[in-house]
Enzyme design. Sequence first.
Site: not given
Ligand code: GRF
Length: 197
Positions: A14, A92, A111, A147, A175
Amino acid sequence: MKKRVAIFISGGGSNMVRLIEDMQNTDHAAEPVLVVANNSSAGGLKKAKSLGIATVVVDHRPFNGDRSAFEAVLQSELAKYWPDILCLAGFMRILTAGFVAPWDGRMLNIHPSILPKYKGLNTHSRALGAGDTEHGCTVHMVTPALDDGPILGQAKVPILEGDTCEMLAARVLEQEHRLYPTVLRRFAAGNMSPIML
Ligand code: GRF
């Protein structure tokens, strides 16, 4: 000439979608050129394709923990698109210093915490468990330490009575979707001063 942006994802993507849409729909100093996922089931791949962006999957699993070999393939895929900026958006996998070095000053990450609080995983449950009254997200430059790089922007949300992890995560994600495009837009235009939304 526009800066060329590659985005790394692992899941739904997203944040990636928000970055691409912001680059595509408005006057922006950068353009999206490639989305890379480390698994073929990442939901974001389909979304990137439907936005007209090239995608590639580099599955980390066949490398059996050999991070340098995995990263060598990532770099060679990136090289085909000669990006100027690399955005991690829910990617990840930990990247080693060997991968990060050539991207020094050109790689961003989002993050889900107000860094330096809660580096690493499970940030929402850690913030809830600590009894914090606020939480949020950070966009920072990527350095070899997890991070930990210079902060480019942050956005905060309140933690409310009765919040679950899911409720808090959803509030933070909203946010993230505002923060990351804002920071990338500024960064691509050469502005590295931190912004607080
Ligand atoms: C987000 O909360 C980002 O901060 C974290 O993983 C989530 C990823 O969400 N590292 P998306 O794949 O962008 O929907």
